[in-house]
Design a protein around this motif. Sequence first.
Motif, short mmCIF file in Angstrom:
data_model
loop_
_atom_site.label_atom_id
_atom_site.label_comp_id
_atom_site.label_asym_id
_atom_site.label_seq_id
_atom_site.Cartn_x
_atom_site.Cartn_y
_atom_site.Cartn_z
N GLY A 163 0.78 -1.24 0.00
CA GLY A 163 0.00 0.00 0.00
C GLY A 163 0.81 1.28 0.00
N MET A 164 2.14 1.18 0.07
CA MET A 164 2.98 2.37 0.11
C MET A 164 3.09 3.00 -1.28
SD MET A 164 6.98 2.81 1.35
CE MET A 164 6.68 2.05 2.95
N THR A 165 2.90 4.30 -1.38
CA THR A 165 3.03 5.00 -2.65
C THR A 165 4.50 5.33 -2.88
OG1 THR A 165 0.86 5.98 -2.30
CG2 THR A 165 2.21 6.93 -4.03
N VAL A 166 5.07 4.76 -3.94
CA VAL A 166 6.51 4.89 -4.20
C VAL A 166 6.73 5.46 -5.59
CG1 VAL A 166 8.72 3.68 -4.34
CG2 VAL A 166 6.98 2.90 -2.74
N ARG A 167 7.53 6.49 -5.68
CA ARG A 167 7.92 7.00 -6.99
C ARG A 167 8.91 5.99 -7.58
NH1 ARG A 167 12.37 8.26 -10.56
NH2 ARG A 167 11.62 9.88 -11.96
N ALA A 168 8.48 5.27 -8.60
CA ALA A 168 9.33 4.25 -9.22
C ALA A 168 8.86 4.06 -10.65
CB ALA A 168 9.24 2.94 -8.45
N THR A 169 9.76 4.25 -11.61
CA THR A 169 9.39 4.15 -13.02
C THR A 169 9.89 2.83 -13.62
OG1 THR A 169 11.41 5.26 -13.76
CG2 THR A 169 9.51 6.66 -13.28
N GLY A 170 9.38 2.53 -14.83
CA GLY A 170 9.88 1.39 -15.59
C GLY A 170 9.78 0.07 -14.86
N GLY A 171 10.82 -0.75 -15.04
CA GLY A 171 10.84 -2.07 -14.44
C GLY A 171 10.87 -2.04 -12.93
N ILE A 172 11.43 -0.98 -12.35
CA ILE A 172 11.46 -0.86 -10.89
C ILE A 172 10.05 -0.73 -10.35
CG2 ILE A 172 12.30 0.50 -8.94
CD1 ILE A 172 14.67 1.34 -10.72
N GLY A 173 9.23 0.06 -11.05
CA GLY A 173 7.84 0.19 -10.64
C GLY A 173 7.10 -1.13 -10.71
N LYS A 174 7.34 -1.90 -11.78
CA LYS A 174 6.72 -3.22 -11.92
C LYS A 174 7.15 -4.14 -10.79
CE LYS A 174 4.52 -2.74 -15.91
NZ LYS A 174 3.04 -2.85 -16.00
N ALA A 175 8.43 -4.06 -10.44
CA ALA A 175 8.94 -4.90 -9.35
C ALA A 175 8.30 -4.54 -8.03
CB ALA A 175 10.46 -4.77 -9.26
N MET A 176 8.16 -3.24 -7.78
CA MET A 176 7.58 -2.81 -6.51
C MET A 176 6.12 -3.24 -6.39
SD MET A 176 10.09 -1.57 -4.92
CE MET A 176 9.18 -1.02 -3.47
N GLU A 177 5.43 -3.34 -7.51
CA GLU A 177 4.04 -3.81 -7.49
C GLU A 177 3.94 -5.23 -6.93
OE1 GLU A 177 2.65 -3.39 -11.50
OE2 GLU A 177 1.63 -1.51 -11.06
N THR A 178 4.97 -6.04 -7.19
CA THR A 178 4.91 -7.44 -6.74
C THR A 178 4.96 -7.57 -5.23
OG1 THR A 178 7.31 -7.85 -6.82
CG2 THR A 178 6.05 -8.18 -8.87
N ILE A 199 2.11 13.11 -1.46
CA ILE A 199 1.59 12.41 -2.64
C ILE A 199 2.32 11.09 -2.82
CG2 ILE A 199 1.33 12.54 -5.15
CD1 ILE A 199 1.12 15.60 -4.80
N VAL A 200 3.62 11.09 -2.53
CA VAL A 200 4.38 9.84 -2.48
C VAL A 200 5.02 9.72 -1.10
CG1 VAL A 200 4.84 9.83 -4.96
CG2 VAL A 200 6.50 10.87 -3.41
N GLU A 201 5.10 8.49 -0.61
CA GLU A 201 5.69 8.25 0.70
C GLU A 201 7.17 7.89 0.62
OE1 GLU A 201 2.78 5.70 3.12
OE2 GLU A 201 2.02 5.56 1.05
N ALA A 202 7.58 7.43 -0.56
CA ALA A 202 8.97 7.01 -0.74
C ALA A 202 9.36 7.22 -2.20
CB ALA A 202 9.14 5.55 -0.34
N VAL A 203 10.66 7.28 -2.44
CA VAL A 203 11.17 7.59 -3.77
C VAL A 203 12.32 6.65 -4.12
CG1 VAL A 203 12.30 9.33 -5.21
CG2 VAL A 203 10.50 10.01 -3.61
N SER A 204 12.25 6.07 -5.31
CA SER A 204 13.32 5.21 -5.83
C SER A 204 14.21 6.04 -6.75
CB SER A 204 12.68 4.05 -6.60
OG SER A 204 13.66 3.30 -7.27
N PHE A 205 15.48 6.14 -6.38
CA PHE A 205 16.45 6.92 -7.14
C PHE A 205 17.84 6.30 -6.95
CE2 PHE A 205 14.56 11.53 -7.12
CZ PHE A 205 14.12 11.39 -8.42
#
Length: 336
Positions: A163-178, A199-205
């Motif tokens: 349920g955490m909202t994470v800024r993550a694009t591309g394949g990283i976003g797909k991985a976080m969905e799992t 708006i986002v609780e965490a950020v992937s960078f």
Amino acid sequence: MNKLLSQTAVAAITLAFAGEALATEWNVSLWGKRRAFTEHVEKLAELVSEKTGGEFTLNLSYGGLSNNRENLDGISIGAFEMAQFCAGYHRDKNPTITVLELPFLGVESLEQEVALSLAVYNHPATVADLARWNATLLMPSPLPQYNIVGAGDAPAGLADFEGMTVRATGGIGKAMETIGAVPTSTTASEVRQAMDGGIVEAVSFAPHAHMSFGTIENATWWTTNLNPGTVNCPVVVNTDALDSLSDEHREALMGSIEESLNHYIANYNGATMDAWGPALDERGIERVTFSDDEIAAFKDAAAAPAAASWIEENAARGLPAQELYDMVTGMIAGES
């Protein structure tokens, strides 16, 4: 005498215009500010100017020419001659490159990332893919494995991403969905505001971006070993502009790529990573490390399904998806 002076003046004017004709100026669309992510472009501009005695210059603009999501569009219409973009911003516009954004590929160094990127960029399918936008890929912007900075309570385990909202694009976003996270594709320039506003609780960078875009200013935790993958962000040029260069100017540009990339890698592995640990310590940011078993389970859940989905989707587009995937994974296996 007057006739001689007139001839001299005409000759001088002719030479002046000839000098102007030899000069080439390219506009380059970047975003944010100068940082580790743009050091190869900065170095390229420096080298090109030096090699041509200032006759070929790259005018770098940080946000003044285009929105970062529209840089490829700007290249396609010749609004500027060079730009940087990230494949995950518009996967449908550059599907071939997104093979490099699949999760858990196992890339271990910036040098390896460069080799993989250049192999994909030079593949005929990728060349044709970018040709749709009148674009030629020049060089990658190699980035290390991404990790996540967040605010609030640190996750004790991967289940806490549910349920955490994470800024993550591309394949990283797909991985976080799992693992139950809710990925968003907020651009780098907007991410600090999104984080501050909840708006986002965490950020992937990658580390440089966490520092450059201020995500660590209000953060409380950072993951040390999630390492789900990275993004691929090429430097691209307008093909017509590239073709119109003189042989000398083209050689100055193309012959400076390797040195520019070496400069980028040395800077990232050195100054950038040297600053990362102290930046976390100064802000009291907790380091979160997950168990080997959790990371292995995360990889098992994310990697194979994402790869299979990518291959199926892009084969349906008529792309040699399996071939591209096998090339990338084969190169990684061969270097391991």
